[in-house]
Structures are given as C-alpha cells and as structure tokens.
Scaffold this motif. Structure first.
Motif, PDB file in Angstrom:
ATOM      1  N   SER A  12      45.850  36.487  42.153  1.00  0.00           N
ATOM      2  CA  SER A  12      46.426  36.040  40.878  1.00  0.00           C
ATOM      3  C   SER A  12      47.873  36.473  40.736  1.00  0.00           C
ATOM      4  O   SER A  12      48.705  35.726  40.202  1.00  0.00           O
ATOM      5  CB  SER A  12      45.646  36.583  39.682  1.00  0.00           C
ATOM      6  OG  SER A  12      44.295  36.694  39.945  1.00  0.00           O
ATOM      7  N   ASP A  33      53.717  46.328  45.379  1.00  0.00           N
ATOM      8  CA  ASP A  33      52.346  46.161  45.881  1.00  0.00           C
ATOM      9  C   ASP A  33      52.107  47.136  47.028  1.00  0.00           C
ATOM     10  O   ASP A  33      52.961  47.314  47.903  1.00  0.00           O
ATOM     11  CB  ASP A  33      52.123  44.715  46.355  1.00  0.00           C
ATOM     12  CG  ASP A  33      50.651  44.372  46.478  1.00  0.00           C
ATOM     13  OD1 ASP A  33      50.192  43.489  45.743  1.00  0.00           O
ATOM     14  OD2 ASP A  33      49.957  45.004  47.302  1.00  0.00           O
ATOM     15  N   THR A  83      39.614  45.076  42.689  1.00  0.00           N
ATOM     16  CA  THR A  83      39.069  43.969  41.887  1.00  0.00           C
ATOM     17  C   THR A  83      37.659  43.516  42.266  1.00  0.00           C
ATOM     18  O   THR A  83      37.120  42.648  41.585  1.00  0.00           O
ATOM     19  CB  THR A  83      39.986  42.731  42.012  1.00  0.00           C
ATOM     20  OG1 THR A  83      40.011  42.309  43.378  1.00  0.00           O
ATOM     21  CG2 THR A  83      41.386  43.012  41.523  1.00  0.00           C
ATOM     22  N   TYR A 150      33.830  48.588  38.260  1.00  0.00           N
ATOM     23  CA  TYR A 150      35.071  47.795  38.167  1.00  0.00           C
ATOM     24  C   TYR A 150      35.386  47.475  36.706  1.00  0.00           C
ATOM     25  O   TYR A 150      36.489  47.746  36.212  1.00  0.00           O
ATOM     26  CB  TYR A 150      34.929  46.496  38.973  1.00  0.00           C
ATOM     27  CG  TYR A 150      35.947  45.432  38.585  1.00  0.00           C
ATOM     28  CD1 TYR A 150      37.302  45.629  38.815  1.00  0.00           C
ATOM     29  CD2 TYR A 150      35.535  44.231  37.987  1.00  0.00           C
ATOM     30  CE1 TYR A 150      38.239  44.663  38.441  1.00  0.00           C
ATOM     31  CE2 TYR A 150      36.467  43.266  37.624  1.00  0.00           C
ATOM     32  CZ  TYR A 150      37.818  43.488  37.851  1.00  0.00           C
ATOM     33  OH  TYR A 150      38.733  42.534  37.480  1.00  0.00           O
ATOM     34  N   LYS A 154      38.537  48.703  34.201  1.00  0.00           N
ATOM     35  CA  LYS A 154      39.457  47.780  33.523  1.00  0.00           C
ATOM     36  C   LYS A 154      39.404  48.007  32.005  1.00  0.00           C
ATOM     37  O   LYS A 154      40.432  47.953  31.322  1.00  0.00           O
ATOM     38  CB  LYS A 154      39.105  46.323  33.843  1.00  0.00           C
ATOM     39  CG  LYS A 154      39.290  45.914  35.293  1.00  0.00           C
ATOM     40  CD  LYS A 154      40.737  45.933  35.763  1.00  0.00           C
ATOM     41  CE  LYS A 154      41.577  44.826  35.143  1.00  0.00           C
ATOM     42  NZ  LYS A 154      42.930  44.777  35.740  1.00  0.00           N
ATOM     43  N   ASN A 180      38.695  33.304  38.473  1.00  0.00           N
ATOM     44  CA  ASN A 180      39.706  32.408  39.052  1.00  0.00           C
ATOM     45  C   ASN A 180      39.229  31.835  40.382  1.00  0.00           C
ATOM     46  O   ASN A 180      38.456  32.467  41.095  1.00  0.00           O
ATOM     47  CB  ASN A 180      40.981  33.187  39.362  1.00  0.00           C
ATOM     48  CG  ASN A 180      41.794  33.574  38.152  1.00  0.00           C
ATOM     49  OD1 ASN A 180      43.016  33.616  38.220  1.00  0.00           O
ATOM     50  ND2 ASN A 180      41.168  33.870  37.017  1.00  0.00           N
TER      51      ASN A 180
HETATM   52  N1  LIG Z   1      40.595  37.046  40.472  1.00  0.00           N
HETATM   53  C1  LIG Z   1      39.974  36.834  39.318  1.00  0.00           C
HETATM   54  O1  LIG Z   1      39.051  36.031  39.229  1.00  0.00           O
HETATM   55  C2  LIG Z   1      40.412  37.588  38.079  1.00  0.00           C
HETATM   56  C3  LIG Z   1      39.884  37.228  36.848  1.00  0.00           C
HETATM   57  C4  LIG Z   1      40.284  37.920  35.706  1.00  0.00           C
HETATM   58  C5  LIG Z   1      41.184  38.969  35.815  1.00  0.00           C
HETATM   59  N2  LIG Z   1      41.654  39.311  37.026  1.00  0.00           N
HETATM   60  C6  LIG Z   1      42.603  40.437  37.095  1.00  0.00           C
HETATM   61  O2  LIG Z   1      43.755  39.970  37.751  1.00  0.00           O
HETATM   62  C7  LIG Z   1      44.321  41.000  38.537  1.00  0.00           C
HETATM   63  C8  LIG Z   1      44.451  40.515  39.955  1.00  0.00           C
HETATM   64  O3  LIG Z   1      43.149  40.183  40.443  1.00  0.00           O
HETATM   65  P1  LIG Z   1      43.002  39.476  41.873  1.00  0.00           P
HETATM   66  O4  LIG Z   1      41.566  39.211  42.084  1.00  0.00           O
HETATM   67  O5  LIG Z   1      43.959  38.391  41.955  1.00  0.00           O
HETATM   68  O6  LIG Z   1      43.447  40.707  42.797  1.00  0.00           O
HETATM   69  P2  LIG Z   1      43.442  40.900  44.345  1.00  0.00           P
HETATM   70  O7  LIG Z   1      42.304  41.817  44.686  1.00  0.00           O
HETATM   71  O8  LIG Z   1      43.558  39.610  45.063  1.00  0.00           O
HETATM   72  O9  LIG Z   1      44.832  41.675  44.563  1.00  0.00           O
HETATM   73  C9  LIG Z   1      45.068  42.947  44.048  1.00  0.00           C
HETATM   74  C10 LIG Z   1      46.465  43.357  44.502  1.00  0.00           C
HETATM   75  O10 LIG Z   1      46.730  44.667  43.970  1.00  0.00           O
HETATM   76  C11 LIG Z   1      47.340  45.434  45.014  1.00  0.00           C
HETATM   77  N3  LIG Z   1      47.055  46.858  44.761  1.00  0.00           N
HETATM   78  C12 LIG Z   1      45.852  47.475  44.753  1.00  0.00           C
HETATM   79  N4  LIG Z   1      46.011  48.795  44.513  1.00  0.00           N
HETATM   80  C13 LIG Z   1      47.342  48.985  44.333  1.00  0.00           C
HETATM   81  C14 LIG Z   1      48.122  50.145  44.056  1.00  0.00           C
HETATM   82  N5  LIG Z   1      47.556  51.357  43.895  1.00  0.00           N
HETATM   83  N6  LIG Z   1      49.454  50.000  43.928  1.00  0.00           N
HETATM   84  C15 LIG Z   1      50.045  48.767  44.083  1.00  0.00           C
HETATM   85  N7  LIG Z   1      49.349  47.658  44.369  1.00  0.00           N
HETATM   86  C16 LIG Z   1      48.016  47.766  44.502  1.00  0.00           C
HETATM   87  C17 LIG Z   1      46.687  44.933  46.293  1.00  0.00           C
HETATM   88  O11 LIG Z   1      47.438  45.251  47.446  1.00  0.00           O
HETATM   89  C18 LIG Z   1      46.602  43.443  46.023  1.00  0.00           C
HETATM   90  O12 LIG Z   1      47.784  42.783  46.436  1.00  0.00           O
HETATM   91  C19 LIG Z   1      43.396  42.200  38.411  1.00  0.00           C
HETATM   92  O13 LIG Z   1      43.938  43.091  37.466  1.00  0.00           O
HETATM   93  C20 LIG Z   1      42.096  41.610  37.919  1.00  0.00           C
HETATM   94  O14 LIG Z   1      41.375  42.544  37.134  1.00  0.00           O
HETATM   95  C21 LIG Z   1      41.299  38.655  38.174  1.00  0.00           C
END
Ligand SMILES: NC(=O)c1ccc[n+]([C@@H]2O[C@H](COP(=O)([O-])OP(=O)(O)OC[C@H]3O[C@@H](n4cnc5c(N)ncnc54)[C@H](O)[C@@H]3O)[C@@H](O)[C@H]2O)c1
Length: 340
Positions: A12, A33, A83, A150, A154, A180
C-alpha cells in the motif's frame, strides 16, 4: 510540500507514493523503509526516477534517523508495519516493536518538529469481528476490540496516535481500511498467494469453512483516500476506507479459479487459524461526505487486471520467490507451516 512516507517499499505504501508523485503537484516524497521481507524497491520502478522522490533505508524505531528526516518533512504518512496476521500468531513481538514503538518514535519526532499532518494508516481489523448473517458495519465510533496480535498492535498505535492529538494538539488523522488487492502485493496475502499457487498449478489452501468475509478494495483507491485525508481532513478525525464490497474467502477463491481456468474444486481445506475474525464490513459514509472521496474501481474488473498483472510480471514474481528461497522466508500460512 515534502511528505515523509514510512513503509513506502511495501504494497500500500508504494501506491501512496505513486499517487503523491503522479497526482499532487510539486509534492516531494521521502520514503523511509527498512526493506524487511515485505519491502521491495521494485514496487516503485515507475516513480523512483522522479527528482521529487528519495529513498532512505532505515528503521522507524531509529529515533535519531527519524528525527533527522522529520525535521525535513511538512507531513508524514505512516504505513510501515508488520502486517501479516499469520506471522503475528507465530512471532508477535516484532509486531509490538514495529507497530507500537515505531509509531511512538514517529509521533515524538512529529511533535518535536510540528508537522502539519500525521496520517496513521490503520486497518479495519482494530474493530474486531462482526457476525455472519446480519448487515452490521463498523463505523468510526465502533469500540476497538482487536483479536490478533497484529490487530492489537495496530489498535495500540491508533490509541497512541490519538493521544498525541488530545495531549499535544499534534494534527493527526487515522485511516482504517479494509482488505486491499492489486499489483505489487507480497504473495503471502490471500489474493496474490492464491494466484501464484494457481499459476504453479497447485490447489489453494482455504482456512476452515471458507466463509470468513472481508471488505475488499483496490489498492489505488485506498492510496487516493489516504492522500485525500492528508490534504483535506480535519485533525483528530478517523476515516474508514472501503468499497462496500464484502466477499467471503470461498467467493474470492471461486473467482480466482475461474479467472485462471482451474476447476472449482481445486481447493484444499486446512484447519482454521486461531482467532480468525469472521466478518468485516465498513461504513464509509464519513469519508465520502466529508472529503468527497469514493472508490473508482469495479471489483471484478480490477481483480481480473490484478490476475493479469501477476501473469505478466514474471520478473517481479521470480525476484520475490528467489528472495524467499535465499532468506528461507515461508511464503504463507506461517503458523501452519510451523505446526502450531
Ligand atoms: N494490505 C492491506 O490489505 C491493508 C489494509 C488495511 C490497512 N493496511 C495498513 O497499510 C499499511 C501497509 O500495509 P501493507 O500490507 O501494504 O504492508 P506491507 O507488508 O506490504 O509492507 C510493509 C512495509 O513496511 C516496511 N517496514 C516494516 N517494518 C519497518 C520498520 N521497522 N521501519 C521501516 N519500515 C518498515 C517493510 O519493509 C515494508 O516495505 C500497514 O500499516 C497496514 O496495517 C493494509
């Protein structure tokens, strides 16, 4: 405006950066990141040459680095997180460290440098679970009742974020989005995990009875909503983000089986995961009325395009799989593969 985006190499987060670079005039982006197993700079190939984009490899828990970056930023969009619910069942500590302490580190720096907006990107999972068979929806005032480590991490981050608004008047907002799907999603989450299994001609593993319902949204619609919240929202507000598109896991599975030309029974039922939330559904009236946002993508069409993206972007997939192999990263269902 210069925006510090955390976790911009994730799924995302990369779409948030794509939207900021392509749709917000003169917006500069710093992407902080850590490049965990889920972080992938190839998610940004179409925007990383922009002179308005800069990548910094580092940890949101590194207070010195965060402070230095926040000093240069006007605003922060915080997407970095651990996540994957399955992983939070086998290894919850890093979820608390990253999602709670990492958020606190960012909030402290935001307060010190008086950023104009701090957008905490959160999830509908903080609300807990709804029952099947009724039309109840989560609103922004539904009490938080998270069930997985998880979701609990959050929820804790959300509460900390709002405390900085109440206590220090930091202009924060929280977004809570449903599930997503779309290009660049790490293939441990249901849709890309299943697409890759089917592309390898393997049956897909469905948890329990497969009737768990999620509220699905195309990732670009999520990203646009987050940017709208950055630009237009009132501080101290929470916004649900969703496309009113609730499907159970069997319905998603059946769609993917037909899009990939497989028989409808190409499924293995596996034991349900502990604490598996039954149903999520979001009321999104607030963001639609207050900010004029609405989702632009039709589910069936965008899912079909997503499948095509994974079919054609074979280099992206093989790089992810090579890394999984090299670093011994379980491709999915982590708690099952560890036998708990
Ligand atoms: N994917 C979904 O369906 C969804 C839905 C609702 C909310 N979200 C929220 O959106 C956000 C992104 O989710 P996603 O699934 O796209 O994530 P993802 O797991 O694809 O990516 C997470 C990113 O965070 C980085 N990261 C992790 N720990 C870190 C740290 N300590 N310092 C710096 N970077 C770090 C990782 O390297 C990675 O690039 C999250 O906060 C999640 O809670 C996601």
């Amino acid at each position: 405006m210069r925006v510090l985006v955390t976790g911009g190499a994730g799924f995302s987060g990369s779409w948030v950066i794509r939207h900021l670079i392509n749709s917000v005039q003169d917006c500069e982006v710093i992407n902080l990141d850590l490049l965990t197993y889920a972080g992938n700079l190839e998610n940004l190939v179409d925007v990383d040459q922009s002179p308005r984009y800069q990548f910094v490899h580092g940890d949101i828990r590194d207070a010195g680095l965060v402070d230095a970056l926040m000093a240069k930023a006007d605003a922060c969009i915080h997407t970095a997180a651990e996540t994957h619910v399955d992983r939070s069942i086998t290894g919850p500590l890093v979820f608390t460290e990253t999602n709670v302490l990492g958020t606190q580190t960012l909030l402290e720096a935001s307060r010190r440098h008086q950023v104009r907006k701090f957008v905490m990107v959160s999830t509908d999972e903080v609300y807990g679970s709804l029952q099947l068979g009724n039309s109840d929806q989560f609103t922004e005032s539904t009490p938080l009742k998270p069930n997985s480590p998880y979701a609990a991490s959050k929820a804790a981050a959300d509460l900390l974020t709002m405390s900085y608004f109440k206590t220090y008047n930091l202009p924060v907002c929280i977004t809570r989005c449903g599930n997503n799907y779309g290009p660049y999603q790490y293939p441990e989450k249901l849709i890309p995990f299943f697409i890759l299994k089917l592309l390898q001609n393997e049956p897909v593993p469905v948890y329990g009875d497969g009737l768990n319902v999620r509220d699905w949204i195309y990732v670009a619609d999520h990203a646009a909503a987050v940017v709208d919240v950055l630009m237009k929202s009132q501080p101290g507000e929470v916004y649900n983000i969703g496309a009113n598109n609730q499907r159970n896991n069997l319905e998603i599975t059946q769609l993917l089986l037909s899009l990939l030309g497989k028989p409808q029974d190409f499924v293995t039922y596996v034991p349900d995961r502990p604490g598996h939330d039954r149903r999520y559904a979001l009321s999104t009236q607030k963001i639609r009325e207050a900010l004029g946002w609405s989702p632009k993508h039709d589910f069936e069409q965008a899912l079909q395009e997503t499948v095509q993206w994974y079919q054609t972007n074979t280099a992206w997939i093989s790089h992810v799989q090579e890394r999984q192999h090299r670093e011994n990263i379980a491709p999915g269902a982590a708690w099952l593969s560890k036998g708990s």
